[in-house]
Design a protein around this motif. Structure first.
Motif, PDB file in Angstrom:
ATOM      1  N   ALA A   3      78.384 -94.160  26.889  1.00 27.41           N
ATOM      2  CA  ALA A   3      79.736 -93.729  27.204  1.00 27.41           C
ATOM      3  C   ALA A   3      80.376 -93.059  26.006  1.00 27.41           C
ATOM      4  CB  ALA A   3      80.569 -94.924  27.660  1.00 27.41           C
ATOM      5  N   ALA A   4      80.159 -93.648  24.822  1.00 25.16           N
ATOM      6  CA  ALA A   4      80.727 -93.053  23.617  1.00 25.16           C
ATOM      7  C   ALA A   4      80.094 -91.712  23.322  1.00 25.16           C
ATOM      8  CB  ALA A   4      80.537 -94.003  22.433  1.00 25.16           C
ATOM      9  N   LEU A   5      78.800 -91.633  23.566  1.00 23.59           N
ATOM     10  CA  LEU A   5      78.094 -90.383  23.288  1.00 23.59           C
ATOM     11  C   LEU A   5      78.507 -89.293  24.248  1.00 23.59           C
ATOM     12  CD1 LEU A   5      76.023 -89.069  21.497  1.00 23.59           C
ATOM     13  CD2 LEU A   5      74.225 -89.880  23.002  1.00 23.59           C
ATOM     14  N   GLU A  28      75.845 -92.154  15.055  1.00 26.17           N
ATOM     15  CA  GLU A  28      75.878 -92.681  13.696  1.00 26.17           C
ATOM     16  C   GLU A  28      77.276 -92.483  13.134  1.00 26.17           C
ATOM     17  OE1 GLU A  28      72.935 -91.087  11.108  1.00 26.17           O
ATOM     18  OE2 GLU A  28      71.283 -92.171  12.072  1.00 26.17           O
ATOM     19  N   HIS A  29      77.755 -93.475  12.424  1.00 24.66           N
ATOM     20  CA  HIS A  29      79.094 -93.414  11.835  1.00 24.66           C
ATOM     21  C   HIS A  29      78.957 -93.120  10.353  1.00 24.66           C
ATOM     22  CE1 HIS A  29      80.698 -94.962  15.589  1.00 24.66           C
ATOM     23  NE2 HIS A  29      79.763 -95.904  15.554  1.00 24.66           N
ATOM     24  N   ARG A  36      87.595 -90.938   5.875  1.00 23.60           N
ATOM     25  CA  ARG A  36      87.693 -91.466   7.233  1.00 23.60           C
ATOM     26  C   ARG A  36      86.313 -91.460   7.896  1.00 23.60           C
ATOM     27  NH1 ARG A  36      92.742 -88.608  10.153  1.00 23.60           N
ATOM     28  NH2 ARG A  36      92.283 -90.296  11.643  1.00 23.60           N
ATOM     29  N   MET A  37      86.061 -92.417   8.751  1.00 23.55           N
ATOM     30  CA  MET A  37      84.774 -92.536   9.426  1.00 23.55           C
ATOM     31  C   MET A  37      84.677 -91.529  10.572  1.00 23.55           C
ATOM     32  SD  MET A  37      83.192 -94.742   7.689  1.00 23.55           S
ATOM     33  CE  MET A  37      81.765 -95.043   8.731  1.00 23.55           C
ATOM     34  N   LYS A  38      83.525 -90.887  10.690  1.00 25.34           N
ATOM     35  CA  LYS A  38      83.269 -89.953  11.768  1.00 25.34           C
ATOM     36  C   LYS A  38      82.019 -90.371  12.528  1.00 25.34           C
ATOM     37  CE  LYS A  38      85.288 -85.811   9.632  1.00 25.34           C
ATOM     38  NZ  LYS A  38      85.016 -84.412   9.228  1.00 25.34           N
ATOM     39  N   SER A  39      81.986 -90.063  13.814  1.00 21.33           N
ATOM     40  CA  SER A  39      80.823 -90.355  14.643  1.00 21.33           C
ATOM     41  C   SER A  39      80.029 -89.072  14.865  1.00 21.33           C
ATOM     42  CB  SER A  39      81.248 -90.938  15.994  1.00 21.33           C
ATOM     43  OG  SER A  39      81.896 -92.172  15.814  1.00 21.33           O
ATOM     44  N   LYS A  40      78.729 -89.140  14.617  1.00 24.63           N
ATOM     45  CA  LYS A  40      77.848 -87.992  14.803  1.00 24.63           C
ATOM     46  C   LYS A  40      76.695 -88.365  15.721  1.00 24.63           C
ATOM     47  CE  LYS A  40      79.685 -84.862  12.028  1.00 24.63           C
ATOM     48  NZ  LYS A  40      80.121 -83.532  12.482  1.00 24.63           N
TER      49      LYS A  40
END
Length: 205
Positions: A3-5, A28-29, A36-40
């Motif tokens: 869902a997040a992806l 991956e965070h 700041r944290m990013k999601s890849k």
């Protein structure tokens, strides 16, 4: 995770991710420049390469390039012929239908010469589907158009416009021959799982 992806439908290189291939990625965070944290989305799926050995692959790929170029030339040539049969729906209809798969076939050939290997699953499957499917449809539509033209010659002899109808018939014959030659060379787009890592991949030449 899925869902997040699906909400972040781009990988770390900025390419869009199709829903069909979401399982090939994980999130991956990482910490950005501003702290700041990013999601890849990172690719974790299998990699693929063309199944033919290089000498045969290059030969078959070249055959597909030449046959596609001649097919395209014959199609364009036929458009300029003043032929009575070209105004008949059962001839011009299927011949016009060659245009769209031919465009996809041209793009598929372009990808065969420019893609880097090993490829991600999505890339490999799209190249194969685009190339193989387009060669099939080009061959079928061109054959139907030629059959219709033969019928027109048989039943509408008095309506023929010379030399336009003869030249148009020649263009259809060339389309049929080279569309089936393209179909025969479609194996250049077949692929297999690769043991190579992307870091060792070189550009196909």
């Amino acid at each position: 995770m899925k869902a997040a992806l699906s909400e972040s439908a781009r990988d770390r290189d900025g390419f869009m991710i199709s829903r069909k291939y979401l399982s090939d990625y994980r999130l991956e965070h990482i910490e950005g420049k501003n702290g700041r944290m990013k999601s890849k989305a990172v690719y974790i799926g299998d990699y693929f390469e063309f199944s033919m050995e290089q000498p045969l692959f290059r030969k078959t790929r070249l055959e597909l390039l030449v046959s596609t170029a001649v097919l395209a030339g014959a199609f364009v040539f036929g458009l300029f012929m003043n032929a009575a049969s070209a105004h008949t729906m059962y001839v011009i209809g299927p011949d016009a239908c060659v245009m769209l798969p031919l465009a996809f076939q041209i793009y598929g050939v372009y990808e065969l010469f420019t893609v880097r290997t090993p490829m991600r699953r999505e890339t490999a499957e799209k190249i194969k589907k685009r190339t193989v499917t387009s060669t099939v449809f080009c061959a079928v539509f061109a054959s139907v158009a030629l059959a219709g033209d033969a019928v027109f010659f048989a039943v509408q002899r008095d309506s023929l416009r010379m030399p336009g109808d003869v030249l148009f018939a020649v263009s259809l014959i060339v389309q049929v021959v080279f569309s089936w030659l393209s179909f025969r060379a479609r194996g250049a787009a077949f692929f297999r799982k690769s043991e190579k890592s992307p870091d060792k991949a070189g550009k196909e030449s």
